[in-house]
Design a protein around this motif. Structure first.
Motif, PDB file in Angstrom:
ATOM      1  N   VAL A   1     -49.315  21.209  16.305  1.00 32.46           N
ATOM      2  CA  VAL A   1     -48.302  20.144  16.322  1.00 32.46           C
ATOM      3  C   VAL A   1     -47.793  19.926  17.741  1.00 32.46           C
ATOM      4  O   VAL A   1     -47.668  18.785  18.205  1.00 32.46           O
TER       5      VAL A   1
ATOM      6  N   ALA B   1     -48.290  25.418  14.133  1.00 27.86           N
ATOM      7  CA  ALA B   1     -47.238  24.910  15.009  1.00 27.86           C
ATOM      8  C   ALA B   1     -47.795  24.582  16.390  1.00 27.86           C
ATOM      9  O   ALA B   1     -47.376  23.617  17.035  1.00 27.86           O
TER      10      ALA B   1
ATOM     11  N   ARG C   1     -38.567  20.876  10.155  1.00 27.15           N
ATOM     12  CA  ARG C   1     -39.961  21.305   9.998  1.00 27.15           C
ATOM     13  C   ARG C   1     -40.237  21.891   8.617  1.00 27.15           C
ATOM     14  O   ARG C   1     -39.452  22.654   8.077  1.00 27.15           O
TER      15      ARG C   1
ATOM     16  N   GLN D   1     -46.184  20.409   9.030  1.00 29.95           N
ATOM     17  CA  GLN D   1     -47.253  21.026   9.800  1.00 29.95           C
ATOM     18  C   GLN D   1     -48.258  21.762   8.918  1.00 29.95           C
ATOM     19  O   GLN D   1     -47.907  22.301   7.866  1.00 29.95           O
TER      20      GLN D   1
ATOM     21  N   GLY E   1     -51.448  17.234   8.063  1.00 30.01           N
ATOM     22  CA  GLY E   1     -50.071  17.239   8.525  1.00 30.01           C
ATOM     23  C   GLY E   1     -49.659  15.890   9.074  1.00 30.01           C
ATOM     24  O   GLY E   1     -50.505  15.009   9.318  1.00 30.01           O
TER      25      GLY E   1
ATOM     26  N   ASP F   1     -43.801  23.548   6.339  1.00 32.75           N
ATOM     27  CA  ASP F   1     -45.182  23.999   6.408  1.00 32.75           C
ATOM     28  C   ASP F   1     -45.867  23.682   5.081  1.00 32.75           C
ATOM     29  O   ASP F   1     -45.296  23.855   4.008  1.00 32.75           O
TER      30      ASP F   1
END
Length: 418
Positions: free
Chosen positions: A176, A173, A102, A163, A82, A104
């Motif tokens: 992060v 998350a 954001r 992330q 990430g 993923d």
């Protein structure tokens, strides 16, 4: 740059958007993404062909980082996998906290049966939840915003958050946040693919849009015995049946029914002979809540309910409650920003009211720190088949990449003005 050996010629048309906003900023944003469309689709296909499970997304991180560096940006790698990447002025220069977008990165342990040329090349792993679309949309939004910053200058800084491990509870998350990924961020936005919604449309709602999702397990133990003499031992299989049927009913009476508490069992294991009462048995399932306040109480109520059901039956109960993620609760003002952005770049009819899902999403952890909102991004070809996420045959209308990038970039610009 991505390996294009699995790619085919990209022939994805532009979105057909009636009555798009004539704001000059929207016009410039659309022009930037027009120039990126084919490249973004090619990157999305490359990511789809090379999926990686949670916390192993090294190649995916490398592909994204290389493209950001090629645009003159400076991505910062997170521990493991990430990255985050800042665009535009810092807080010190602008006096404003950054707007975060954001994505993923991870895929699922699912066989890819999409049947397309960019089918997964990794056995048993597939982008069956659309994270390849999320990643490419945020990348596209970032590249377009970087282009606007170079020519006109952004008034508020933007942070791209790519992330790891959304599918691994309690979610990447948290990693992060712990790595400082939200430091200096004042608001955050995200999208999630919805194959029940046509491409070019987005679903929104204020308040909870997903559910809390926890894994629960009950292990019962006793002396065991013969089925002819259940009165001389603890009848463990009968007790498991009581747990399976009574505990969900108790939760429904001990917690506010408006909170949408749902306990569903998915696995039962006990015994190996028809005439022997086993000495141990296990039942596992998921506990979901639509309301974060009920979620905070549910663990204590669940433990007490199991103990009360098992107590008269002469058995020991071990309760394991693995907390997953809270509900994603869309903040009202942030939801309004997403809706205004969608109407600007996708047209006045683009916004739909979406239902609350019982699925879990670790984007919720960001919203415990800063306000924000998630929108459901339409991926269905109008008139085409409705697919489902977490299924290996998932197909998306690739115009969703452009739609998602436009939506998120415009949301960042609007939020930066507020």
């Amino acid at each position: 740059m991505p390996d294009t050996s699995t790619s085919v010629p990209v022939l994805v048309p532009a979105l057909d958007v009636p009555q798009r906003s004539t704001d000059p900023e929207v016009t410039r944003l659309v022009a930037h993404l027009d120039g990126l469309r084919d490249e973004l689709v090619e990157i999305r296909r490359d990511l789809h062909a090379h999926p990686e499970l949670g916390r192993t997304e090294e190649r995916t991180t490398r592909v994204v980082a290389q493209r950001l560096r090629a645009a003159g940006l400076e991505p910062v790698l997170l521990p493991g996998s990430g990255l985050v990447c800042d665009i535009g002025p810092s807080h010190a220069r602008s006096g404003r906290r950054r707007i975060a977008l954001r994505a993923d990165l991870d895929a699922l342990p699912v066989h890819d049966s999409c049947g397309l040329p960019w089918v997964s090349t990794v056995r048993g792993v597939a982008h069956a939840c659309g994270h390849d679309v999320h990643t490419t949309a945020v990348l596209g939004a970032g590249l377009a915003l970087a282009g606007l910053d170079a020519s006109d200058g952004l008034t508020t800084g933007v942070r791209l958050v790519f992330q790891p491990a959304e599918e691994v509870q309690p979610g990447g998350a948290i990693d992060v946040v712990n790595a400082g990924g939200l430091d200096g961020v004042g608001q955050i936005f995200a999208i999630h693919c919805d194959p029940k919604v046509d491409v070019g449309q987005v679903g929104t709602r204020i308040g909870p849009i997903t559910s809390a999702s926890d894994e629960v397990q009950v292990v019962l133990t006793g002396p065991g015995g013969h089925t002819s003499r259940p009165h001389l031992t603890g009848d463990l299989v009968f007790a498991l049946g009581q747990v399976i049927t009574q505990v969900p009913a108790i939760l429904g009476r001990r917690l506010d029914p408006r909170s949408g508490v749902n306990l569903t069992w998915g696995e039962v294991q006990a015994g190996s002979a028809h005439n022997a009462i086993p000495a141990s048995g296990t039942v596992r399932g998921t506990l979901r809540c639509l309301d974060v306040r009920a979620w905070e109480k549910a663990s204590d109520v669940f433990h007490a309910a199991v103990e009360q059901v098992v107590a008269p039956l002469g058995l020991e109960a071990e309760v394991r409650h693995h907390r997953g993620v809270p509900p994603v609760e869309n903040e009202e003002r942030s939801t309004g920003v997403l809706e205004a952005a969608a109407r600007d770049v996708l047209g006045p009819q683009a916004v739909l009211l979406t239902e609350q899902s019982l699925g879990g999403e670790d984007f919720a952890w960001y919203l415990t720190k800063v306000p924000g909102a998630m929108a459901r991004l339409g991926t269905r070809t109008p008139g085409g088949r409705t697919y489902d996420i977490h299924q290996g045959d998932l197909r998306v209308d690739e115009r969703a990449v452009e739609a998602g990038a436009l939506l998120l970039a415009r949301a960042a610009l609007l939020a930066g003005r507020a």
